[in-house]
Design an enzyme around this catalytic site. Sequence first.
Site, PDB file in Angstrom:
ATOM      1  N   THR A  25      46.571  43.814  63.230  1.00 48.70           N
ATOM      2  CA  THR A  25      45.485  44.726  62.869  1.00 48.70           C
ATOM      3  C   THR A  25      44.660  44.017  61.810  1.00 48.70           C
ATOM      4  OG1 THR A  25      46.730  46.722  63.386  1.00 48.70           O
ATOM      5  CG2 THR A  25      44.899  46.950  61.842  1.00 48.70           C
ATOM      6  N   LYS A  43      41.149  50.294  67.085  1.00 47.74           N
ATOM      7  CA  LYS A  43      42.286  50.523  66.188  1.00 47.74           C
ATOM      8  C   LYS A  43      41.824  51.201  64.902  1.00 47.74           C
ATOM      9  CE  LYS A  43      46.435  50.360  64.428  1.00 47.74           C
ATOM     10  NZ  LYS A  43      47.275  49.177  64.270  1.00 47.74           N
ATOM     11  N   LYS A  61      45.994  49.070  53.872  1.00 49.36           N
ATOM     12  CA  LYS A  61      45.325  47.875  54.382  1.00 49.36           C
ATOM     13  C   LYS A  61      44.399  48.234  55.531  1.00 49.36           C
ATOM     14  CE  LYS A  61      46.392  45.384  57.749  1.00 49.36           C
ATOM     15  NZ  LYS A  61      47.019  44.583  58.832  1.00 49.36           N
TER      16      LYS A  61
END
Length: 289
Positions: free
Chosen positions: A98, A173, A241
């Site tokens: 990611t 995502k 994050k």
Amino acid sequence: MAKVAFIGLGVMGYPMAAHLKNRGGHEVTVYNRTQAKAEKWVAEHGGASAPTPAEAADGKDFVFSCVGNDDDLRSVTLGGDGAFGAIKPGAVFIDNTTASADIARELADAAARKDFGFIDAPVSGGQAGAENGVLTVMCGGDRAVFDRAKPVIEAYARMVGLMGPAGAGQLTKMINQICIAGLVQGLAEGIHFGKKAGLDIENVIEVISKGAAGSWQMENRYKTMNKGEYDFGFAVDWMRKDLGICLTEANNNGAKLPVAALVDQFYKEVQEMGGKRWDTSSLLARLER
């Protein structure tokens, strides 16, 4: 059977690589920054390990990566011993990290110059999804390259979809994480409210989960949340994050994410409570402190 390399054996990559070997039947070579973990993987699953990403990628048909962030990804791809220096023409690099859409586009351009394919393919489903081989994989890249890679990716996935050109997987995502942030905060507030109101949370969720309020988070997290147990899923550090990536992208494209920005700050408070490695449902702990 294909010749495959897997770079990055963290909590996600370790079982994903195992599914490529055991379920997919592929010949797998692994690389991990900590060599002992790669050796442990080989002892459990067979295959081989390599001392550098380049040596892992050399001669492979498909090369996977699942590392921490943009900088880690640049290191294992474009660094001195990076995989991009050794991948053969016509191979495909599939990145399950990611990361930002910018790094995905950067690596897609670099791959095109070296005549191999690139797919950004972040995943959703957490550690349990990786271990059970039922991840959702959101891909960005060229259709022909995706069609070649999809049957290999399916070794660890329940759903694999092409979302658009390079970077589209990472953007999808981001949407996934934006939606989860709002859902978990709403569930945390609902459980907190129910407790304060003196209701039986088990009974409440049994009823409302079958209606419009129902969600995966509600079905899979309410019991542990109600018990104050937060060791069952995606860590707060990782979510922060990811939300940071979302907020940076929103700043670039003009999207307004007030709830995501607020929940990100709530997760910061959870970190300050000592919950860096608690799962994302620990938003409830912040309300109950």
